[in-house]
Scaffold this motif. Structure first.
Motif, PDB file in Angstrom:
ATOM      1  N   VAL A   1      -9.773  -0.080   3.301  1.00 19.47           N
ATOM      2  CA  VAL A   1      -9.994   1.319   2.928  1.00 19.47           C
ATOM      3  C   VAL A   1     -10.541   1.344   1.507  1.00 19.47           C
ATOM      4  CG1 VAL A   1      -8.861   3.534   2.521  1.00 19.47           C
ATOM      5  CG2 VAL A   1      -8.153   2.087   4.451  1.00 19.47           C
TER       6      VAL A   1
ATOM      7  N   GLY B   1      -8.330  -8.869   3.433  1.00 21.82           N
ATOM      8  CA  GLY B   1      -9.025  -8.033   4.422  1.00 21.82           C
ATOM      9  C   GLY B   1      -8.962  -8.629   5.816  1.00 21.82           C
TER      10      GLY B   1
ATOM     11  N   TYR C   1       0.820  -1.223   0.000  1.00 19.96           N
ATOM     12  CA  TYR C   1       0.000   0.000   0.000  1.00 19.96           C
ATOM     13  C   TYR C   1       0.849   1.267   0.000  1.00 19.96           C
ATOM     14  CZ  TYR C   1      -3.614  -3.382   1.053  1.00 19.96           C
ATOM     15  OH  TYR C   1      -4.446  -4.461   0.991  1.00 19.96           O
TER      16      TYR C   1
HETATM   17  P1  ADP Z   1      -5.623  -6.759   3.207  1.00 19.95           P
HETATM   18  O1  ADP Z   1      -5.613  -8.214   3.055  1.00 19.95           O
HETATM   19  O2  ADP Z   1      -6.710  -6.080   2.441  1.00 19.95           O
HETATM   20  O3  ADP Z   1      -4.293  -6.131   3.012  1.00 19.95           O
HETATM   21  P2  ADP Z   1      -5.341  -6.022   5.982  1.00 19.95           P
HETATM   22  O4  ADP Z   1      -6.195  -6.413   7.130  1.00 19.95           O
HETATM   23  O5  ADP Z   1      -3.910  -6.434   6.011  1.00 19.95           O
HETATM   24  O6  ADP Z   1      -6.090  -6.561   4.726  1.00 19.95           O
HETATM   25  O7  ADP Z   1      -5.431  -4.454   5.835  1.00 19.95           O
HETATM   26  C1  ADP Z   1      -6.695  -3.836   5.851  1.00 19.95           C
HETATM   27  C2  ADP Z   1      -6.690  -2.561   5.038  1.00 19.95           C
HETATM   28  O8  ADP Z   1      -5.874  -1.596   5.692  1.00 19.95           O
HETATM   29  C3  ADP Z   1      -6.090  -2.718   3.667  1.00 19.95           C
HETATM   30  O9  ADP Z   1      -7.066  -3.176   2.752  1.00 19.95           O
HETATM   31  C4  ADP Z   1      -5.641  -1.315   3.357  1.00 19.95           C
HETATM   32  O10 ADP Z   1      -6.748  -0.577   2.859  1.00 19.95           O
HETATM   33  C5  ADP Z   1      -5.297  -0.738   4.718  1.00 19.95           C
HETATM   34  N1  ADP Z   1      -3.828  -0.723   4.978  1.00 19.95           N
HETATM   35  C6  ADP Z   1      -3.122  -1.625   5.669  1.00 19.95           C
HETATM   36  N2  ADP Z   1      -1.825  -1.284   5.744  1.00 19.95           N
HETATM   37  C7  ADP Z   1      -1.713  -0.113   5.085  1.00 19.95           C
HETATM   38  C8  ADP Z   1      -0.620   0.780   4.815  1.00 19.95           C
HETATM   39  N3  ADP Z   1       0.631   0.522   5.210  1.00 19.95           N
HETATM   40  N4  ADP Z   1      -0.886   1.907   4.106  1.00 19.95           N
HETATM   41  C9  ADP Z   1      -2.137   2.199   3.664  1.00 19.95           C
HETATM   42  N5  ADP Z   1      -3.208   1.390   3.911  1.00 19.95           N
HETATM   43  C10 ADP Z   1      -2.996   0.253   4.591  1.00 19.95           C
END
Ligand code: ADP
Length: 406
Positions: A361, A373, A316
């Motif tokens: 997000v 997610g 991300y």
């Molecule tokens: P995913 O499998 O979608 O990555 P996570 O639970 O690891 O699920 O993360 C949830 C959400 O948090 C992500 O979909 C992303 O929108 C947001 N996110 C996580 N880490 C970051 C980051 N370092 N920068 C920006 N957004 C992030």
């Protein structure tokens, strides 16, 4: 006024000493006619009063208890409901409040003697249920939701008490927590099914195409089989994550026991993720202390935590081109591991919800980056088991820092 009353009650509790003192003073004054000697006598006599403790009231004798029960017909009701943490009222057949427990007084305010229940409980549905039970004697149950001071759901029961007298018990049970857990469970099942249904639907579509119009089209077959493989991988990632979560839930209360050195652990996670990082044009920069940094934990679970955080930072925060991974272990300070990226950051309103299951997000961006997610939900579960915290700081346009504090 309070001070005066405290002094008077203290003197009353020590009246024996004061009487002795007064008597001693009279005797000494009679014998010596010396005022100072008399004052000395009273002071000596009352001196022990300052060092005696208030007597502990003796427990009520059986007869006294019986007398108290006889003089207070609601003695047993009070004794039974005083410690209840749900509001309880005892009503007479006219709906007048005979007794309310402390929890009821806290929730609805203090009822004056002989006040009608409708003086403070104004919910029409609850009042109707009470009226019906008073009329028919049949137990009434109703559920109602209150929005203030916070969203709560109550189960209200009105029961005719057993016995000769016509008493009715009104009980409010707060079932908000049970309802919240039910809703979370059904949301979770709905989300998990939805996540699985999407790739399943696309697989079905491709199979139909391969069996039908694309039966003899080798180029199309190759393309579709590639997409189908991606979808199957996505489904198995999702199932793996779901299994991880359920395993973690099973052992949520068992704290890990092993001593783990974070320095080599984080080092090897960074090395393992270096190819993925370079694929997306990101450099992982580690700042690790020379000496060991020991924490109590489960090596595999901690590896999963940092893999998730660093992989997210690379995926991300790709635009920032750099991810800093730092261990800080100052004396007398908690051990912290921070993963900082310089990507687009996360708007404030999303930050508190990131660790919820299936919360993203941007769903499309997460899917395109092979996200389920569930990554941060798993991270939170593991850290809770480790008595550690995840602190998320983010500024739009500046990037995000995910810190694990042990
Ligand atoms: P995913 O499998 O979608 O990555 P996570 O639970 O690891 O699920 O993360 C949830 C959400 O948090 C992500 O979909 C992303 O929108 C947001 N996110 C996580 N880490 C970051 C980051 N370092 N920068 C920006 N957004 C992030």
């Amino acid at each position: 006024m309070q001070v005066v009353w405290t002094i008077v009650s203290w003197l009353m509790r020590r009246k024996a000493y004061i009487l002795c003192g007064a008597l001693g003073m009279l005797i000494v004054y009679g014998a010596t006619r010396n005022g100072w000697a008399a004052i000395g006598a009273i002071l000596i006599a009352i001196l022990p009063a300052f060092f005696t403790r208030d007597p502990v009231p003796a427990p009520l004798a059986q007869d006294d208890v019986t007398a108290e029960i006889a003089s207070d017909p609601l003695f047993e009701v009070r004794a039974a409901f005083a410690g209840f943490d749900s509001p309880v009222f005892l009503l007479d057949r006219g709906g007048y409040v005979l007794y309310q427990n402390p929890s009821a007084a806290h929730a609805f305010g203090e009822f004056r003697d002989g006040q009608h229940v409708s003086a403070r409980i104004r919910l029409p549905a609850v009042l109707d249920t009470i009226r019906e039970t008073l009329d028919t004697g049949k137990t009434g149950t109703i559920e109602y939701s209150a929005m203030l001071p916070s969203e709560s759901v109550y189960l209200v029961r009105v029961i005719k008490a057993q016995g000769e007298a016509d008493y009715y018990v009104l009980i409010f049970r707060d079932i908000s927590e049970t309802r919240r857990i039910d809703r979370m469970r059904s949301d979770f099942v709905a989300n998990a099914s939805h996540e699985l249904r999407t790739p399943l639907a696309s697989l079905r579509g491709f199979i139909e195409t391969l069996l039908g119009p694309a039966r003899n089209d080798h180029k199309a077959q190759e393309k579709f089989l590639g997409i189908m493989q991606e979808q199957v991988t996505r489904m198995s990632r999702l199932v793996d994550d779901l299994m991880s979560l359920s395993r973690l839930e099973l052992k949520a209360r068992l704290a890990p026991q092993d001593a783990v050195d974070l320095v080599p652990l984080i080092g090897s996670v960074c090395d393992a993720l270096a190819p993925l990082a370079s694929d997306v044009g990101v450099e992982i920069v580690k700042t690790l202390p020379a000496q060991a940094v020991m924490v109590i934990g489960d090596r595999d679970e901690l590896t999963q935590v940092f893999e998730n955080l660093i992989e997210n930072a690379c995926k991300y925060g790709q635009d920032g081109k750099k991810v800093d991974v730092t261990i800080s272990a100052e004396p007398d300070q908690p051990v912290e591991v921070s993963v900082r990226d310089y990507g687009p950051g996360i708007p404030d309103e999303h930050v508190p919800r990131l660790t919820e299951r299936f919360y993203r997000v941007n769903v499309e961006s997460s899917r395109s980056k092979k996200g389920t997610g569930l990554g941060l939900a798993i991270v939170k579960h593991i850290l809770t088991r480790h008595r550690a915290r995840l602190i998320i700081r983010s500024e739009v346009g500046q990037g995000s820092t995910f810190t694990v504090r042990f």
